[in-house]
Design an enzyme around this catalytic site. Sequence first.
Site, PDB file in Angstrom:
ATOM      1  N   GLU A 188      48.371  48.110  36.868  1.00 34.23           N
ATOM      2  CA  GLU A 188      48.695  49.495  37.229  1.00 34.23           C
ATOM      3  C   GLU A 188      50.204  49.638  37.496  1.00 34.23           C
ATOM      4  OE1 GLU A 188      45.755  50.244  40.329  1.00 34.23           O
ATOM      5  OE2 GLU A 188      44.138  49.718  38.954  1.00 34.23           O
ATOM      6  N   GLU A 385      45.422  57.684  43.096  1.00 35.08           N
ATOM      7  CA  GLU A 385      45.260  57.248  41.695  1.00 35.08           C
ATOM      8  C   GLU A 385      46.215  58.094  40.871  1.00 35.08           C
ATOM      9  OE1 GLU A 385      43.301  54.914  40.403  1.00 35.08           O
ATOM     10  OE2 GLU A 385      41.587  54.670  41.749  1.00 35.08           O
TER      11      GLU A 385
HETATM   12  O1  0X9 Z   1      38.396  50.758  42.421  1.00 31.92           O
HETATM   13  C1  0X9 Z   1      39.460  50.782  43.041  1.00 31.92           C
HETATM   14  O2  0X9 Z   1      39.871  49.849  43.714  1.00 31.92           O
HETATM   15  C2  0X9 Z   1      40.317  52.039  42.950  1.00 31.92           C
HETATM   16  N1  0X9 Z   1      40.326  52.538  41.601  1.00 31.92           N
HETATM   17  S1  0X9 Z   1      41.066  51.658  40.408  1.00 31.92           S
HETATM   18  O3  0X9 Z   1      40.760  52.296  39.141  1.00 31.92           O
HETATM   19  N2  0X9 Z   1      42.625  51.723  40.590  1.00 31.92           N
HETATM   20  O4  0X9 Z   1      40.641  50.315  40.482  1.00 31.92           O
HETATM   21  C3  0X9 Z   1      39.757  53.104  43.882  1.00 31.92           C
HETATM   22  C4  0X9 Z   1      39.640  52.673  45.315  1.00 31.92           C
HETATM   23  C5  0X9 Z   1      39.278  53.758  46.284  1.00 31.92           C
HETATM   24  N3  0X9 Z   1      37.973  54.269  45.987  1.00 31.92           N
HETATM   25  C6  0X9 Z   1      37.312  55.122  46.830  1.00 31.92           C
HETATM   26  N4  0X9 Z   1      37.889  55.552  47.909  1.00 31.92           N
HETATM   27  N5  0X9 Z   1      36.108  55.466  46.476  1.00 31.92           N
HETATM   28 ZN    ZN Z   2      43.667  50.086  41.204  1.00 31.18          ZN
END
Ligand code: 0X9
Ligand code: ZN
Length: 476
Positions: A188, A385
Amino acid sequence: MQKFLTAVTMSAAALLLLAGNALAAPNTQPAEMARFDGDVVVRVQPRGDADLRLLEQLSDDPWTCGPSATGAVDYRISREQLATLTLHGVPFSVLIEDVQALLDADLAERNQPFENRAYFDTYADYTGVSNYVNTLVATYPGFVARISLGNSVEGREIFGMRVTSPVPPIGGVRKPVVVLNSLQHAREWITVTSNLYTTTELLSKYNTDAAAKSILDQYELVIIPITNPDGYVYTWTNNRLWRKNRRVTGTSTRGIDLNRNWSVGWGLSSGSSGSLSSDTYRGPSPFSEPETQVLRNYMLGVPKVVAHIDLHSYSQLILRTWGYQYADPIGLASINRIGSAMRDSVAATTGAAYTFGGSEILYLASGTAPDWVFGTLGAFSVTAELRDTGTNGFVLPTSFIVPTGNDVLSMVKTMIQKLCRADFNKDNVVDDSDFVNFAVAYETLTTNACDLTGDGITDDADFVVFAAAYEQLICP
Ligand code: 0X9
Ligand code: ZN
């Protein structure tokens, strides 16, 4: 002071040229870099578990870690496998027609000569980012201090910066701290540039933008650009699409998802995986990884963390707590006030549409950094995000660096402006109950929540800060 500040402004222009030279050697692709010839990224609308299981069989690279609010999931698969989806009647659209072509175009763009390029024209590798931190220290003496939090699994330094106006100077009584960390997930890249862009903008506009001045005068920013250094280096040398850290977990398995390794909500299979090969593998125990340990330890050592953003990509979302459950957090009204203002300020300044909400707008995630920061330190904390919404996904062209940096700058400014220190009980209004609650907690000293100055002790100075905020009887 005046003379010093003039020097700060003048050196801002020089910074861009200097920083270009501070970058590492041109980006050459090593022979062993993973290739993805013939691969596509699809957005699938699964009709049920059978479709999801089929996708898991077809692909070892989910680009989303669970169904989003619309139920859609993104996966990298081979072009031939599209026929399998069609055969099974699985509803899908192709997001990225040719993954390798996107990677090739990205590398070609980044391989252009660095001469006359400014820092935010391109991505920088681990050494380039470290050099840039040193450049900021040299360019803004007294405003920026380099910090070292500890080392990664493979022994790389997890470095960062303390950023504040030197009133009082760094090292003196510490102001309330806002933590911005990026790149828990290696691929990312846009999160690193956005974090550094935000920092640079606040510093270079200190003399010309009242909001930037007010932020650096009242708060200290703690910036950790590369939370996962081993993963980041690996995305530059071996596989641009790697996500986790580089822990050896078995003969052919590598990596723990750092954003599943924090202790609050850790271990739930609803938002993480116990499987070594999974992209959301949580690790054998909470804080099993040095990368999460050092960040936790640093934040525990800060007298007062008041806000935090964990930067990720992609999808254009601002996710409030909780990540691991749908239940409302304490102070939801106050969290919603700040989060929706962040979303609105981005739309107003850069035009980018971000969605704000809880896990219902994405999926449950267990053992995340914001849940720990909110649950343990009681600070406002969100996952951001960043761009885009799937057209390029993780391989975001360099033309997105400045616009996405401006998204984050806007979010950070608004978040800090909206922090309401007089709303002591976090019910989103400032009224007598806040005064009573503060006074009771202050008298009994049973909580460090009264340490509003963030100097580690609760004393008269804290009462003065509270009273000044309370007098206005309004949340910003
Ligand atoms: O899955 C994750 O760690 C995050 N999305 S990613 O696509 N960058 O991997 C989101 C984390 C936070 N999620 C929630 N608060 N539901
Ligand atoms: Zn992530």
